[in-house]
Write an enzyme that holds these catalytic residues in place. Structure first.
Site, PDB file in Angstrom:
ATOM      1  N   ASP A  54      38.026 -44.184 -63.256  1.00  0.00           N
ATOM      2  CA  ASP A  54      39.488 -44.125 -63.106  1.00  0.00           C
ATOM      3  C   ASP A  54      39.975 -42.996 -64.010  1.00  0.00           C
ATOM      4  OD1 ASP A  54      42.167 -44.703 -62.812  1.00  0.00           O
ATOM      5  OD2 ASP A  54      42.100 -46.567 -63.981  1.00  0.00           O
TER       6      ASP A  54
HETATM    7  C1  SPV Z   1      45.124 -50.147 -63.119  1.00  0.00           C
HETATM    8  O1  SPV Z   1      44.938 -51.248 -62.617  1.00  0.00           O
HETATM    9  O2  SPV Z   1      44.644 -49.113 -62.695  1.00  0.00           O
HETATM   10  C2  SPV Z   1      45.971 -50.029 -64.304  1.00  0.00           C
HETATM   11  C3  SPV Z   1      46.057 -51.142 -65.196  1.00  0.00           C
HETATM   12  O3  SPV Z   1      46.494 -48.975 -64.511  1.00  0.00           O
HETATM   13  S1  SPV Z   1      44.838 -50.905 -66.373  1.00  0.00           S
HETATM   14  O4  SPV Z   1      43.593 -50.773 -65.704  1.00  0.00           O
HETATM   15  O5  SPV Z   1      44.934 -52.053 -67.219  1.00  0.00           O
HETATM   16  O6  SPV Z   1      45.163 -49.681 -67.072  1.00  0.00           O
HETATM   17 MG    MG Z   2      45.714 -47.427 -63.481  1.00  0.00          MG
END
Ligand code: SPV
Ligand code: MG
Length: 543
Positions: A54
């Site tokens: 991510d």
């Molecule tokens: C996501 O779900 O991508 C978020 C929340 O941004 S977190 O992963 O907690 O950052």
């Molecule tokens: Mg996120």
């Protein structure tokens, strides 16, 4: 009401708004099914579902495409995680246009620099964008959105980055003052102290959002009481899915059998429900020409045939060879040629001899009545279905004309010379046969059944042992069958001594007597039932 309006409406009600993380249409549907208030199109989940970090490795279009499937799959509002807006304020402007057009209810943008790093990845380089830059993105959102119901959550990563509470509050205030609809403060503390402390010092009207992934024991009620209106459960579908799939895959590899995961998987029908297969069936009925593709066939071939002596000692009549192919093979060919590919056979007597490929079989007792036999295949009676006897040879043209009919129950009736037809399935129809000697075309006429049976008075046709049921007609017959069964299986039905011994003609008569419209179409010959050795010889001669 669209997703934006539904979110607005929910915001006006008290209590925490629970938002469930998803990464595709199916997981969004499960979020809805579970009773959440909204779907979180999670960057964490969508990235993971593509097996990449991510970290802005997927593009805006990748994320938008996933979020759009979530909008389509279910009715809850979708709140889309838009990371840092995929660039600067100019990127945000184009992003807002695209997301609003896709029916997203709200977006969330965080003050990470581009390219971002997920809030939880330990030991990675983490920087925040200048507060003015992020406030500029919020303003760009507000000036670009078409509807005031399309909302922006401005998120600060100040606590995640270790920049402290003052920085977090300063940033939150700047985003609220820029006009954000919500402010999200993210925390990776395992206690709620940070987020509750932030809320305690919050001095703006802008409602707050939190993501309790790490302070996981804190309930939504506590967070709501502490000042948070939206609570996002961001990634639990994905993580529980990984656990379940890992276990199922490991068991299959170990035991090398699908049954190894019997207790771990949902029935396929559960999947069909989730993804809308029942709806698709209705749509096929409503909008597609009723060719054979959407029609099933059930062949009734359970009974023994002592009248054929030695010929059927080791096989049911339907497997009798006629010129190198069993009767059932001729039937399958004619049905297939008319486009009917989904064929089921109810077997009983010497059922192991019914060995043609691509047929579904249902087992009945060889002593069962015809209706009893048909109901063994009741699972197939959920669509338009052609029902026929296993000893019937027929011209394909008859099936093609039946496919063109529209009634809920339509019988094929032979109007040719009726003399000498005793002990057969005779019918009396409203208008009767076309006058003798008249010229006529097959398929130009439909009639309505008044009586059917072997002993009826004044017959004007013979039912050939083939009928077409619409999905509604099939339901009606199934319903009548269970209604009659509830009244007692030993009760006589029309010409049958009991329900268990009832022929199709008995059920059809009962249905007609109850007011179900049963239609007929005519044929003049073009079929043959093998009831005797003479019939069998004729079939060899004529086919
Ligand atoms: C996501 O779900 O991508 C978020 C929340 O941004 S977190 O992963 O907690 O950052
Ligand atoms: Mg996120």
């Amino acid at each position: 009401m669209d997703g934006k309006q539904r979110l607005r409406e929910r915001m006006a009600q008290p209590g925490p708004i629970l938002v469930g993380g998803a990464h595709d249409g199916l997981t969004a549907k499960l979020v809805e099914e579970a009773g959440f208030d909204a779907v979180w199109a999670s960057g964490f989940e969508i990235s993971a579902s593509h097996c990449v970090p991510d970290a802005n490795i997927l593009t805006m279009n990748d994320q938008l495409r996933a979020a759009s499937w979530m909008v389509k799959a279910q009715d809850l509002p979708v709140i889309a995680d838009c990371d840092n807006g995929y660039g600067n304020a100019i990127n945000v402007i184009h992003m807002v246009e695209a997301y609003e057009q896709a029916g997203i209810a709200a977006i969330c943008i965080e003050d990470n620099v581009f390219p971002k790093r997920c809030s939880f990845y330990a030991g990675v380089k983490r920087e925040l964008a200048p507060v003015e830059e992020h406030a500029g993105k919020v303003k760009a959102f507000l000036d670009t959105r078409k509807s005031d119901d399309f909302l922006v959550i401005a998120r600060t990563e100040a606590l995640i980055a270790g920049w402290g509470m003052e920085e977090a509050l300063m940033r939150g205030r700047a985003y609220a003052d820029a006009g954000a609809d919500f402010v999200l403060v993210h925390s990776k503390s395992d206690k709620p102290d940070e987020v509750l402390g932030f809320a305690a010092q919050w001095d703006r009207d802008t409602p707050l959002v939190c993501v309790p992934t790490i302070y996981k024991t804190t309930t939504a009620t506590t967070l709501n009481d502490g000042g948070y209106q939206i609570i996002i459960y961001a990634n639990h579908g994905l993580r529980s899915g990984i656990k379940a799939q890992r276990e199922a895959f490991a068991r299959i590899v170990k035991e090398q059998s699908c049954s190894a995961v019997d207790g771990l998987v949902v029935p396929k029908t559960d999947v069909y429900e989730l993804i809308g297969v029942p709806r698709m069936k209705d749509e096929e009925l409503a909008y597609m020409p009723s060719g054979g593709q959407s029609v099933g066939a059930i062949v009734l071939a359970a009974g023994a045939s002592p009248e054929l002596g030695e010929l059927t000692l080791d096989k049911p009549k339907t497997m009798l060879d006629v010129k190198g192919k069993p009767i059932l093979g001729h039937q399958v060919d004619a049905l297939n040629a008319a486009g009917i590919k989904h064929i089921s056979v109810v077997v009983g007597w010497k059922k192991e001899a019914v060995d043609l490929p691509n047929l579904r079989t249902y087992a009945a007792e060889d002593s069962s009545g015809e209706v009893d036999s048909l109901m063994q295949a009741s699972a197939e009676l959920n669509q338009r279905t052609l029902v026929l006897y296993g000893d019937l040879l027929f011209d394909q043209e008859i099936v093609e004309r039946l496919l063109q009919t529209e009634g809920d129950v339509v019988l094929v009736v032979d109007r040719s010379n009726l003399e000498g037809r005793t002990g057969r399935d005779m019918v009396h129809t409203l208008n009767g046969e076309v006058g003798r000697g008249q010229r006529f075309l097959h398929g130009t006429r439909s009639d309505t059944l008044k009586a059917i049976g072997q002993k009826i008075e004044d017959p004007n046709g013979e039912w050939i042992g083939m009928l077409m049921l619409s999905a509604k007609g099939a339901e009606a017959l199934k319903g009548l069958w269970s209604e009659l069964g509830a009244a007692g299986a030993d009760q006589p039905l029309h010409e049958a001594a009991s329900l268990g011994a009832a022929a199709l003609t008995d059920l059809l008569q009962a249905a007609a007597s109850k007011g179900l419209t049963i239609n007929t179409i005519d044929t003049y010959k073009g079929w043959m039932e093998i009831d005797s050795f003479e019939d069998y010889q004729r079939a060899w001669a004529q086919l």
